[in-house]
Write a protein that holds these residues in place. Structure first.
Motif, short mmCIF file in Angstrom:
data_model
loop_
_atom_site.label_atom_id
_atom_site.label_comp_id
_atom_site.label_asym_id
_atom_site.label_seq_id
_atom_site.Cartn_x
_atom_site.Cartn_y
_atom_site.Cartn_z
N MET A 120 -4.80 -10.90 17.40
CA MET A 120 -4.92 -10.50 16.18
C MET A 120 -3.05 -10.01 15.39
O MET A 120 -2.93 -8.63 16.80
N ILE A 121 -2.11 -9.94 15.26
CA ILE A 121 -0.83 -8.98 14.65
C ILE A 121 -1.43 -7.98 13.67
O ILE A 121 -2.44 -7.72 12.95
N ARG A 122 -0.92 -6.25 14.65
CA ARG A 122 -1.28 -5.10 13.76
C ARG A 122 -0.77 -4.16 13.56
O ARG A 122 0.44 -3.70 14.14
N GLY A 123 -0.86 -3.45 12.45
CA GLY A 123 0.21 -2.54 11.96
C GLY A 123 -0.39 -2.07 11.28
O GLY A 123 -1.63 -1.17 10.93
N GLN A 124 0.00 -0.15 10.80
CA GLN A 124 -0.68 1.14 10.27
C GLN A 124 -0.21 1.45 9.22
O GLN A 124 1.26 1.73 9.66
N LEU A 125 0.39 1.98 8.45
CA LEU A 125 0.02 3.84 7.70
C LEU A 125 -0.33 5.05 7.69
O LEU A 125 -1.91 4.60 7.50
N LEU A 126 0.55 5.28 8.58
CA LEU A 126 0.20 6.82 8.48
C LEU A 126 0.06 7.79 7.16
O LEU A 126 1.05 8.40 7.25
N ALA B 29 0.73 -1.20 -0.29
CA ALA B 29 0.01 -0.29 -0.25
C ALA B 29 0.47 0.94 0.31
O ALA B 29 0.10 2.47 -0.78
N ALA B 30 1.75 1.27 0.74
CA ALA B 30 3.20 2.59 1.17
C ALA B 30 3.09 2.72 -0.56
O ALA B 30 3.81 3.55 -1.33
N MET B 31 3.92 1.45 -1.48
CA MET B 31 4.11 1.49 -2.79
C MET B 31 3.08 2.00 -3.86
O MET B 31 3.86 2.75 -4.03
N LEU B 32 1.85 1.28 -3.67
CA LEU B 32 1.24 2.49 -4.38
C LEU B 32 0.91 3.88 -4.26
O LEU B 32 0.80 4.78 -4.67
N ALA B 33 0.98 4.19 -2.63
CA ALA B 33 1.13 5.41 -2.54
C ALA B 33 2.35 6.89 -3.24
O ALA B 33 2.07 7.79 -3.66
N GLY B 34 3.96 5.82 -3.46
CA GLY B 34 4.59 6.60 -4.08
C GLY B 34 4.70 7.71 -3.15
O GLY B 34 4.97 7.81 -1.97
N MET B 35 4.88 9.22 -3.76
CA MET B 35 5.45 10.31 -2.61
C MET B 35 4.48 10.98 -3.35
O MET B 35 4.83 12.61 -4.27
N PRO B 36 3.09 11.52 -2.78
CA PRO B 36 2.72 12.26 -3.67
C PRO B 36 2.55 13.26 -3.24
O PRO B 36 3.11 14.24 -1.82
N ALA B 37 2.43 14.35 -3.98
CA ALA B 37 2.43 15.92 -3.54
C ALA B 37 1.89 16.57 -2.30
O ALA B 37 0.27 16.50 -2.67
N GLY B 38 2.37 17.35 -1.38
CA GLY B 38 1.30 17.28 -0.48
C GLY B 38 1.24 16.49 0.87
O GLY B 38 0.50 17.18 1.05
N ARG C 43 -7.30 1.26 -5.62
CA ARG C 43 -5.60 -0.22 -6.04
C ARG C 43 -5.53 -0.45 -4.50
O ARG C 43 -5.23 -1.39 -4.80
N VAL C 44 -5.48 -0.03 -3.64
CA VAL C 44 -5.29 -0.85 -2.72
C VAL C 44 -6.18 -2.06 -2.23
O VAL C 44 -5.99 -3.50 -1.80
N ARG C 45 -7.79 -2.10 -2.84
CA ARG C 45 -8.44 -2.84 -2.60
C ARG C 45 -8.33 -3.88 -4.24
O ARG C 45 -8.51 -5.07 -3.97
N ALA C 46 -7.32 -3.04 -5.07
CA ALA C 46 -7.68 -4.44 -5.82
C ALA C 46 -5.81 -4.68 -5.41
O ALA C 46 -5.18 -6.35 -6.26
#
Length: 730
Positions: free
Chosen positions: A683-689, A657-666, A708-711
């Protein structure tokens, strides 16, 4: 509708976790053009029958006609969801990026989520049939008594409960014999004496006049008043004016426990019936109240978070009491904020919205500073009431009796000796947060969360307050077989026991989730002490707001130090709000109040600033810190959470998911990283902020990224969710 356009299709939202709508042919014998958006229809979906809400009636579908199924039935002759509410739900789906079908399901009470007929209007009751008479039941029996009562006319089940407690079994027998039958009665209220309102002071009158002058259009107000300053009197004055104009008022409160006391005040002062909506009501009660509002019959609706979805065809005013409270944010499923949604609905309806609090959220204060909201201030308590005196007790080097300092015990003793009441606040349920072996150091822990289990002594259970798991209390240490198991720390149950020992014969009333499970349990507990009777309340944050106890003159805060060292960036704000709100329970009437705060850190900058500058001064400092750190309300967040039984799929999903996000402006990304509580309920838990300086940048990025994350293949191997504007980073 364009007369040249001929609708032929029903486009429907169905409560499934898919971000799309579904096309159906209209039910047999029904033209699509006669079905209005907001109506419910029953639908064949897979092997089940679902209830969906019509969103649109287009001329055609992208699917060929032979692939379209016909809807089962049109359930509502007129739409249950008003055009404004339907548009708001569509906005909500877009803003929180949640499937519209599940958004609509959240908005509907449970009784409207099935294809069953709408609940009958009126109260359930019992009537005697024409040929029945008391003599047809055995003399002296419950059946004879019931027939005697009904001979005077039909009675509601609520009235029968009070007159003849064992009537239900007798009614079943008489029903089988054809002597009585169920019926519905018009809603009746016991006669009540209306109480004349007190005269408003200058500040209350000024606030009422300002808001009343905006009743014809959208206007957001912050009513900031110190605890006990009479914000409710302003609400009541505004609601009276709203009702006089033939309009509806919606009042939100954060806790179910606040509803009974506020309901009584509303009933004493306002004409007509007050309709209540919260999760402790039976499905039928909630559905009838919701429908009464939808028909425009309910003039005043009082409810908790989900009441924000009430239809308001005659909308006039929305009030959000204790607007700072985190309970307004839903923490699972559709993670909406009822406070924020109140503002969206008020704008759409063209009515004022009042946010009330003694300790406004930093988000609301930032909106005041930017000119979006108008601030009205209540700086004094009415009559002779004054703010309580504050005492800080330094616990360093002191011998404590079950967590209580000698100074606090002495203050409580003096308080009850005067015939007054005290409140000791401890925001931790149970007897002790840890059960530990003094021989080997073992402690009882939840294997599903890797957190200590709380000892609930009254029921002899160890419970996890994170996942709900529980187990019996061991007789001996499972690790070394020694019997030296001892509690560590203090919960409300242990404080209740300690105070009972210190003050034998004095009522000690514990108020927490365990003691208030029953309907109206909190109200019943608060009523155990008479208005002039001495006693002690021990409670959690359930007692921190809204309750008005005129004989309560002392508040003791026990164990607030944990909030001084939290990793949550909102912890300082919440701790200050909690201290101020709990302290505000003292001295709300003629008698002066005092507050005793126990701490091992009397020199902590946050506590010193709060004592010196009050909440307003601390809030200004915290806002400056948030601005410099790039945190809300000066940044906009979205949190992608993921969990699975093992670590690998969580790591892989978040990395992809982080790779799909790339480096978006702003935008900036923090993570992937473990959640602050990395193991919960097994459950093992992680997150992306994700963080953005502008709301538009965040919401411009999220929809396409989320598709794209759903896919992602890993999206089917983890349980994941997106939380927009998260309050809780755990």
């Amino acid at each position: 509708m364009n007369p040249a356009r001929k609708p032929a299709i029903l486009r429907v939202a169905i409560p499934v976790p898919l971000p799309r709508l579904f096309d159906y042919l209209p039910p047999r014998g029904v033209e699509a053009g006669t079905v209005l958006p907001g109506s419910r229809v029953s639908l064949p979906f897979g092997r089940s029958l679902r209830v969906g809400i019509v969103i649109d009636t287009p001329e055609s579908s992208e699917l060929p006609a032979e692939r379209l199924k016909a809807a089962g039935a049109l359930l509502d002759p007129q739409p249950l969801i008003t055009p404004e509410l339907l548009a708001t739900l569509q906005w909500l789906s877009r803003y929180y990026l949640h499937p519209l079908g599940e958004v609509v399901e959240t908005a509907l009470p449970a009784g409207l989520r099935t294809p069953r007929a709408l609940p009958a209007e009126g109260e359930p009751g019992l009537m005697i049939l024409a040929d029945a008479a008391p003599g047809q039941a055995r003399q002296g029996s419950a059946g004879a008594a019931l027939l005697t009562l009904l001979a005077r006319g039909p009675l509601s089940t609520a009235v029968l409960d009070g007159l003849l407690p064992n009537w239900r079994r007798a009614a079943a027998s008489l029903r089988r014999r054809g002597l009585v039958a169920n019926t519905r009665l018009g809603v009746t209220r016991a006669p009540r004496v209306r109480i004349d309102p007190p005269a408003l002071n200058a500040e209350q009158q000024s606030a009422t006049t300002a808001i009343a002058g905006a009743l014809d259009g959208y206007a957001p107000f912050l009513l900031e008043g110190i605890t006990g300053s009479g914000k409710t009197e302003v609400y009541l004055a505004l609601i009276e004016q709203t009702l006089a104009r033939g309009r509806q008022a919606l009042v939100l409160v954060p806790e179910i426990g606040l509803t009974p006391q506020l309901l009584r005040r509303f009933q004493e002062r306002l004409p007509g019936r007050i309709h209540v909506l919260h999760s402790n009501l039976a499905d039928g009660e909630r559905t009838r109240a919701w429908l009464a509002a939808a028909r425009g019959e309910a003039g005043v609706i009082l409810g908790t978070r989900s009441a924000i979805f009430t239809p308001l065809p005659r909308a006039g005013l929305i009030v959000v009491d204790e607007e700072h409270d985190a309970s307004y944010k839903q923490q699972d499923g559709l993670r909406y904020s009822a406070r924020d949604l109140a503002l969206v609905r008020a704008r759409a309806l063209g009515i004022p919205v009042v946010l009330g609090s003694a300790t406004p959220s930093l988000e609301t204060l930032a909106n005041v500073a930017s000119g979006r909201y108008r601030r009205l201030h209540l700086s004094q308590r009415p009559g002779a009431a004054r703010l309580p005196r504050f005492h800080c007790v330094d616990l360093r080097g002191k011998h404590l009796a079950d967590g209580l300092a000698p100074e606090l015990i002495a203050a409580v003793r003096a308080c009850v000796a005067r015939g007054e009441q005290a409140l000791l606040f401890r925001n931790r349920r149970g007897y002790a947060p840890v059960l530990m072996c003094h021989t080997c150091g073992w402690h009882a822990a939840c294997t599903r969360c890797d957190k200590p289990l709380t000892w609930h002594r009254g029921v002899a259970r160890l419970r996890c307050h994170h996942c709900g798991a529980e187990q019996p209390v061991p007789a001996d240490c499972p690790q070394c077989n020694n019997a030296a198991l001892a509690p560590q720390g203090h919960g409300t149950e242990r404080l209740e026991q300690a105070l009972g020992n210190l003050f034998p014969g004095l009522p000690v009333i514990r108020i927490d989730r365990e003691t208030t499970r029953r309907k109206d349990g909190l109200d019943a507990l608060l009523g155990q002490l008479g208005p002039e009777e001495p006693g002690i309340f021990v409670g959690t944050q359930m007692l921190a707001k809204g309750h008005d106890l005129p004989n309560l003159t002392l508040v003791g805060l026990v164990g607030v130090d944990e909030g001084l060292f939290s990793v949550d960036f909102r912890a300082s704000e919440r701790l200050c709000q909690l201290i101020v709100q709990v302290s505000g329970r003292a001295g709300r009437a003629r008698k002066p109040g005092e507050v005793w705060l126990q701490t091992h850190h009397p020199d902590h900058p946050l506590l010193c600033d709060l004592m010196r500058d009050g909440y307003a001064g601390v809030a200004r400092q915290l806002l400056q810190e948030r601005r410099e750190a790039g945190l809300p309300p000066y940044a906009y967040l979205a949190l992608l959470r993921a969990q699975a039984r093992t670590q690998a799929p969580v790591d892989k999903f978040l990395a992809d998911a982080a790779m799909l996000a790339g480096m978006p402006a702003g935008l900036s990304l923090l993570g992937p990283m473990p959640a602050p509580m990395p193991l919960r309920a097994g459950m093992i838990r992680g997150q992306l902020l994700l963080s953005a300086d502008e709301r538009a940048s965040l919401h411009g990025f999220l929809p396409d990224w989320l598709d794209r994350v759903r896919a992602l293949p890993q999206a089917r191997r983890v349980r994941w969710s997106l939380d927009v504007d998260p309050l809780d980073l755990y």
